[in-house]
Design a protein around this motif. Sequence first.
Motif, mmCIF file in Angstrom:
data_model
loop_
_atom_site.group_PDB
_atom_site.id
_atom_site.type_symbol
_atom_site.label_atom_id
_atom_site.label_comp_id
_atom_site.label_asym_id
_atom_site.label_seq_id
_atom_site.Cartn_x
_atom_site.Cartn_y
_atom_site.Cartn_z
ATOM 1 N N TYR A 32 78.526 55.007 58.342
ATOM 2 C CA TYR A 32 78.292 54.032 59.404
ATOM 3 C C TYR A 32 78.777 54.566 60.746
ATOM 4 O O TYR A 32 78.081 54.467 61.757
ATOM 5 N N ARG A 33 79.975 55.136 60.755
ATOM 6 C CA ARG A 33 80.520 55.663 62.008
ATOM 7 C C ARG A 33 79.684 56.820 62.540
ATOM 8 O O ARG A 33 79.537 56.979 63.753
ATOM 9 N N THR A 34 79.113 57.618 61.647
ATOM 10 C CA THR A 34 78.246 58.724 62.070
ATOM 11 C C THR A 34 77.014 58.186 62.779
ATOM 12 O O THR A 34 76.663 58.638 63.878
ATOM 13 N N VAL A 35 76.358 57.224 62.166
ATOM 14 C CA VAL A 35 75.151 56.654 62.768
ATOM 15 C C VAL A 35 75.497 55.884 64.040
ATOM 16 O O VAL A 35 74.822 56.013 65.066
ATOM 17 N N SER A 36 76.547 55.089 63.986
ATOM 18 C CA SER A 36 76.970 54.319 65.146
ATOM 19 C C SER A 36 77.336 55.241 66.313
ATOM 20 O O SER A 36 76.970 54.979 67.461
ATOM 21 N N GLY A 37 78.040 56.312 66.020
ATOM 22 C CA GLY A 37 78.399 57.278 67.063
ATOM 23 C C GLY A 37 77.178 57.938 67.667
ATOM 24 O O GLY A 37 77.090 58.128 68.890
ATOM 25 N N PHE A 38 76.208 58.275 66.821
ATOM 26 C CA PHE A 38 74.966 58.875 67.303
ATOM 27 C C PHE A 38 74.237 57.913 68.232
ATOM 28 O O PHE A 38 73.845 58.265 69.348
ATOM 29 N N LEU A 39 74.042 56.682 67.772
ATOM 30 C CA LEU A 39 73.310 55.706 68.582
ATOM 31 C C LEU A 39 74.053 55.374 69.876
ATOM 32 O O LEU A 39 73.438 55.245 70.942
ATOM 33 N N SER A 40 75.364 55.267 69.800
ATOM 34 C CA SER A 40 76.149 55.014 71.008
ATOM 35 C C SER A 40 76.050 56.193 71.974
ATOM 36 O O SER A 40 75.961 56.004 73.196
ATOM 37 N N GLY A 41 76.030 57.397 71.431
ATOM 38 C CA GLY A 41 75.876 58.583 72.275
ATOM 39 C C GLY A 41 74.536 58.612 72.987
ATOM 40 O O GLY A 41 74.457 58.956 74.173
ATOM 41 N N VAL A 42 73.466 58.237 72.289
ATOM 42 C CA VAL A 42 72.144 58.189 72.923
ATOM 43 C C VAL A 42 72.142 57.127 74.020
ATOM 44 O O VAL A 42 71.656 57.356 75.128
ATOM 45 N N ARG A 43 72.705 55.958 73.733
ATOM 46 C CA ARG A 43 72.756 54.895 74.738
ATOM 47 C C ARG A 43 73.531 55.349 75.979
ATOM 48 O O ARG A 43 73.096 55.149 77.111
ATOM 49 N N GLN A 44 74.647 56.009 75.761
ATOM 50 C CA GLN A 44 75.464 56.470 76.884
ATOM 51 C C GLN A 44 74.780 57.611 77.646
ATOM 52 O O GLN A 44 74.933 57.728 78.863
ATOM 53 N N TRP A 45 74.004 58.441 76.942
ATOM 54 C CA TRP A 45 73.223 59.489 77.602
ATOM 55 C C TRP A 45 72.208 58.851 78.539
ATOM 56 O O TRP A 45 72.043 59.288 79.682
ATOM 57 N N HIS A 46 71.530 57.809 78.055
ATOM 58 C CA HIS A 46 70.588 57.079 78.912
ATOM 59 C C HIS A 46 71.308 56.518 80.132
ATOM 60 O O HIS A 46 70.794 56.600 81.255
ATOM 61 N N GLU A 47 72.469 55.951 79.919
ATOM 62 C CA GLU A 47 73.249 55.388 81.020
ATOM 63 C C GLU A 47 73.547 56.456 82.070
ATOM 64 O O GLU A 47 73.402 56.226 83.277
ATOM 65 N N ASP A 48 73.942 57.651 81.602
ATOM 66 C CA ASP A 48 74.201 58.764 82.525
ATOM 67 C C ASP A 48 72.941 59.158 83.288
ATOM 68 O O ASP A 48 72.981 59.390 84.504
ATOM 69 N N CYS A 49 71.819 59.243 82.583
ATOM 70 C CA CYS A 49 70.546 59.618 83.225
ATOM 71 C C CYS A 49 70.143 58.596 84.279
ATOM 72 O O CYS A 49 69.732 58.964 85.393
ATOM 73 N N ILE A 50 70.255 57.341 83.935
ATOM 74 C CA ILE A 50 69.883 56.274 84.872
ATOM 75 C C ILE A 50 70.808 56.282 86.084
ATOM 76 O O ILE A 50 70.356 56.139 87.224
ATOM 77 N N ASP A 51 72.096 56.497 85.868
ATOM 78 C CA ASP A 51 73.044 56.593 86.987
ATOM 79 C C ASP A 51 72.678 57.753 87.912
ATOM 80 O O ASP A 51 72.703 57.602 89.138
ATOM 81 N N LEU A 52 72.326 58.894 87.324
ATOM 82 C CA LEU A 52 71.946 60.051 88.147
ATOM 83 C C LEU A 52 70.680 59.769 88.951
ATOM 84 O O LEU A 52 70.599 60.125 90.126
#
Length: 149
Positions: A102-122
Amino acid sequence: MRLATAEEITQEKSLKELAAAAMGAVNAEYSRRMGAIAEAYPVHERESWPVQLQEANLLLSYADVVPIPETVKTPWIDQCAYQRGLDRMELAARIVAKDEGYRTVSGFLSGVRQWHEDCIDLLQQEGEEGREALQGYDHLQGWEQSAPV
């Protein structure tokens, strides 16, 4: 229903509004994907996950101790293992393995969400140069990658 005025139609959204809309779509996708994982378990069982994990880790810390001291209390695992006809050490190992998955999948999905957040901020920081990319932002990119093992 009220029709939009010509002024409202031609009025461009601010960069902040575009970024908020893109992030809203990303967050909705994240929630959908995380929800698909969680919905397999009733809410009351999910609420017991911290207790399950705490007891499992405690029990497994005594894996090489025979017999396990009576002071090691694991009531959740004891009852669940009994009802399932499992050895409590086996159940503890299963709980830890599921938590890791669960933590592996949750970490992956959270990482993708945060990557999007970084892209949108840029894109927002680029100002007007980032407007077109924000308007057509693809909130579905990145979700289908494989999580590293």
